[in-house]
Design a protein around this motif. Structure first.
Motif, PDB file in Angstrom:
ATOM      1  N   THR A 351     -13.403  34.233 -41.829  1.00  0.00           N
ATOM      2  CA  THR A 351     -14.677  33.597 -41.481  1.00  0.00           C
ATOM      3  C   THR A 351     -14.763  32.205 -42.074  1.00  0.00           C
ATOM      4  O   THR A 351     -15.168  31.243 -41.399  1.00  0.00           O
ATOM      5  CB  THR A 351     -15.844  34.461 -41.970  1.00  0.00           C
ATOM      6  N   LEU A 396     -17.450  37.255 -39.702  1.00  0.00           N
ATOM      7  CA  LEU A 396     -18.137  36.463 -38.681  1.00  0.00           C
ATOM      8  C   LEU A 396     -17.222  35.406 -38.079  1.00  0.00           C
ATOM      9  O   LEU A 396     -17.707  34.367 -37.597  1.00  0.00           O
ATOM     10  CB  LEU A 396     -19.373  35.788 -39.296  1.00  0.00           C
ATOM     11  N   GLN A 429     -17.573  40.131 -29.862  1.00  0.00           N
ATOM     12  CA  GLN A 429     -18.537  40.042 -30.956  1.00  0.00           C
ATOM     13  C   GLN A 429     -19.548  41.174 -30.899  1.00  0.00           C
ATOM     14  O   GLN A 429     -20.004  41.662 -31.945  1.00  0.00           O
ATOM     15  CB  GLN A 429     -19.253  38.692 -30.923  1.00  0.00           C
ATOM     16  N   PRO A 436     -25.715  40.012 -35.875  1.00  0.00           N
ATOM     17  CA  PRO A 436     -25.211  38.661 -36.166  1.00  0.00           C
ATOM     18  C   PRO A 436     -25.107  37.795 -34.907  1.00  0.00           C
ATOM     19  O   PRO A 436     -25.350  36.585 -34.979  1.00  0.00           O
ATOM     20  CB  PRO A 436     -23.828  38.921 -36.768  1.00  0.00           C
TER      21      PRO A 436
END
Length: 809
Positions: A351, A396, A429, A436
């Protein structure tokens, strides 16, 4: 260098030349005569001939003119057109810079068309032979022309989509942008034209393609195969685009992640993160049950291993199939504790690397500044808080990639392709974490609105391709996720929303305070008083950083990007205050900025304090911009003062390694398989008290037993009541509530026949085969309560008390 020019001129003309003794003279005559005749329009001018190590009389043609406005810059040897242009543009002083080839295939009179296009708001106007309105007076040989077209097509598709003619050597630039772009270039051959245009695209500087008159000139040095050489140069450039500094940054991100998790990383099976509360047990169970489903070719969307016999809708819980499925081999081989630990460590580092890549590509090129911004984006206090055991808010790395792809859509170059890629990224995702993604969408919407208000012309040009690309992305994404989302919202054990209290927003004091895990300024008591729990310290950026960010915004307010980032940060912070806003240190309560969103679908399940996590990457980018500006200054006081301010703002946010402690051992009754003698097919093992969000150690028992038995109760999100409102854990029963209360208070109520009858009904509903009580606080009252409910004492075996429900009392 011959000739000198001081001050600024209105127009600089740069002509790269290599052995152009025959053609350069007429070109210089035509250029200087035209500029002298049209000084009323183009103003003061200069001509810079960039000699690329010629071996003929090219240089003498320039120096013999004895006109201070015509200058020569010469390289020591022949290195290529790109090197010559870099030298020539660097030597210019013009407010605008025209680059033209020595053969003047596009007549100097075409400057008028480029100048007009540049005056309409562009940063560059490039002559084109391929757009409507262009005329070609004298063509090349047919074979040569076809090969050239094919080469140019490849370049357009690979390197600069949207521009039809990248190699026409007649281009007009705004001077400062030209000098920046050519100085940043690294190619020495023909590919510099494409490299410079790529730089303009990255910087969001408008480029206009203008039709021109063009005629092939004999003696041209551009051969059809040179287009392939351009592609080769661009390929080498891309290969070299990963600099040693980038690799070093990646290694540091990994080292930082390892340090953060050092308390359990090297012995995850026997170490526990206490600040994760029960989340570490839950997430290890998620990884274990997903791996088990993969190994046995079962659906990973549902299981009855918890909440038996009703089961758990796994898609309605954040099992992160995008990680838990790929990590299934590691989970099966070494267990979920190690698999989760490795996943979170690598995911956090990835991330940070993704934010670093986005900042370098879109914000600043300075690697140190980008590293500083990425550190804040990935290791800000909210991220460290969730790093205890919320991998969906730590891993993320897809978010920066999605942001970049959305920005590509706004550029309108490859809308179809970028839309397809964005759809695939979004689908992935969703299997990493939907909340998120929703927060990222909120942040992107805030940024887009702010940037669009500041740069209305950019917004007008971007909204159509962006909308088209988003529709394409939706068309790609929805078929992939339609069935899982249907299962999530309408499948077994689905629910409508999750209750997390009337107001889970941040206190304004949390935004300016320091988190518990701050190495130098942390105060656990104060932090926990301003947050839901140690895993939900969603703000805590500290007053020094917010003060610095305010200073950066004020100092650089003229920049559109700074304005948009500052507005995004402020808006996200305000939204994170929740639907109710209490003035600090008073009892005065006002409706909060989240109130209009609080009851909307999807938004109603968001813990609104988490919206402050949007501030981390926005603040990181503001910080990167400031560091890049500070390091570029020539003033020593500004340099050291600015860097000192950055250090003082970040030092209180440096995280200490996460707390870790020895894990409670799993009873021998479980590890030795003794439970198998008590639990038959279709039955469950009932821990005392039943597992719930406050005590989910039984999930660890279950993973230690390789998911061999099923549990009633558990730690998950499921439905409650006829309205199917989401709650944490199983629907409570009389017996489970009784045992939970005894475990917390140590007080046993009067238990008579009614309680015993209710317990038998609950045991039957749970398909209970055995009751198991492990050593714990209030063990004696719990053993007394179970003995009264069952009507006989338990048996001590394998380190636990056992009540075999198959025995006849």
């Amino acid at each position: 260098m011959s000739g000198t020019v001081t001050g600024t001129v209105d127009l600089s003309v740069v002509i790269p030349a290599y052995n152009e003794e025959r053609r350069l003279g007429p070109t210089l005559d035509a250029v200087t005569a035209y500029l002298a005749e049209h000084e009323d329009r183009f103003g003061s001018w200069e001509v810079v001939v960039a000699d690329d190590g010629s071996t003929d009389g090219t240089g003498g043609l320039v120096t013999d003119r004895r006109d201070p406005r015509v200058r020569l810059v010469a390289g020591d040897r022949n290195r290529g057109k790109g090197h010559a242009l870099r030298l020539g543009v660097a030597a210019t002083h013009g407010r605008r810079v025209l680059v033209t080839d020595a053969d003047l295939a596009a007549p100097i009179e075409e400057l008028e068309q480029l100048d007009k296009a540049l005056g309409e708001g562009g940063a560059a106007a490039i002559g084109s032979r391929s757009v409507p309105g262009a005329t070609i007076a004298r063509r090349q040989h047919r074979v040569r022309e076809l090969l050239g077209r094919a080469g140019n097509f490849l370049i357009r598709r690979v390197a600069v989509p949207g521009i039809r003619d990248t190699q026409c050597g007649f281009k007009l630039f705004e001077g400062d942008q030209a000098r920046e772009a050519f100085a940043a270039s690294r190619l020495s051959g023909w590919g510099i034209d494409v490299e410079v245009l790529q730089h303009f695209r990255r910087r969001d500087w408008p480029v206009a393609e203008v039709p021109v008159r063009w005629a092939h000139q004999s003696g041209s040095k551009v051969a059809p195969l040179d287009y392939l050489r351009v592609l080769a140069e661009l390929g080498r450039l891309k290969a070299r685009s990963v600099r040693p500094a980038d690799l070093f940054a990646g290694a540091l991100f990994l080292l930082m992640a390892v340090t953060l998790y050092s308390g359990r990383l090297f012995d995850p099976g026997h170490r526990y993160l206490p600040d994760s509360l029960q989340d570490q047990n839950q997430w290890e169970w998620f990884f274990a049950v997903t791996a088990d489903s993969v190994a046995h070719l079962r659906t990973p969307l549902f299981t009855d291993l918890q909440n038996f016999p009703d089961g758990v809708n796994l898609m309605a819980n954040t099992v992160m199939l995008g990680m838990s499925v790929p990590f299934a081999p590691l989970t099966l081989a070494f267990g979920p504790a190690l698999s989760l630990s490795v996943c979170m460590t690598l995911g956090l580092a990835a991330t940070a690397a993704a934010w670093y890549w986005l900042i370098v590509k879109r914000v600043v090129r300075h690697r140190g500044a980008a590293f500083t911004g990425a550190c804040l984006a990935a290791f800000a206090p909210p991220m460290v808080s969730h790093a205890n055991a919320h991998p969906n808010f730590v891993i993320l790395f897809m978010i920066p990639l999605i942001v970049d792809r959305a920005l590509r859509l706004a550029e309108g170059a490859r809308v179809r392709r970028d839309g397809i890629v964005l759809g695939l990224m979004t689908a992935y995702q969703i299997f990493l974490g939907e909340e998120p993604l929703l927060l990222a969408a909120i942040g992107m919407a805030l940024f887009a609105a702010a940037y669009g208000l500041v740069r209305r012309e950019v917004a007008r040009a971007a909204w159509r391709p962006l909308l088209k690309g988003l529709l394409i992305a939706a068309a790609v994404c929805l078929p992939i996720v339609a069935y899982p989302l249907y299962w999530q919202f309408a499948g077994p054990q689905s629910y409508k929303s999750v209750l997390h209290g009337d107001n889970a927003g941040n206190s304004p004091l949390a935004l300016i305070s320091f988190a518990e895990r701050s190495l130098f300024a942390g105060d656990a008591q104060k932090a926990n008083a301003l947050s839901l729990n140690p895993t939900e310290q969603n703000a805590f950026y500290g007053w020094p950083l917010l003060l610095l960010a305010f200073g950066i915004a004020v100092r650089l307010w003229e920049h559109a990007l700074v304005k948009a980032l500052a507005v995004t940060t402020a808006a996200a912070a305000l939204l994170s205050l929740g639907p109710k806003f209490r003035v600090p240190l008073t009892d005065t309560v006002y409706p909060g900025p989240w109130a209009p969103l609080a009851h909307l679908p999807l938004f109603e399940s968001v813990i609104e304090g988490r919206v402050a996590m949007i501030c981390a990457p926005a603040l990181g980018m503001l910080l990167a911009i400031a560091v890049a500006r500070i390091t570029a200054t020539g003033r020593v006081g500004t340099l050291y003062g600015g860097l000192l301010a950055v250090c003082l703002a970040l030092l209180p946010l440096v995280p200490a390694p996460l707390k870790a402690e020895d894990r409670a051992p799993v009873p021998e009754f479980i590890t030795a398989g003794q439970w198998k003698s008590y639990v038959r097919d279709g039955e469950s093992l009932v821990p005392i008290p039943l597992p719930d969000p406050g005590n989910a150690e039984a999930l660890h028992w279950q993973t230690a037993a390789h998911l061999g038995f099923k549990l009633p109760g558990g730690y998950f999100n499921g439905p409650y009541g006829p309205d199917r409102v989401g709650i944490y854990g199983a629907v409570p029963r009389y017996t489970s509530n009784l045992l939970r209360d005894v475990s917390y208070t140590g007080s046993v109520p009067a238990i008579g026949k009614d309680w015993q009858a209710q317990a038998r009904r609950d045991f039957a509903d749970w398909h209970a085969g055995v009751l198991v009580l492990a050593p714990q606080p209030h063990e004696e009252p719990l053993r007394d309560a179970v003995t009264k409910l069952v009507g006989r004492p338990g048996t001590w075996t394998g380190g636990v008390w056992v009540w075999d429900l198959h025995e006849v009392s």
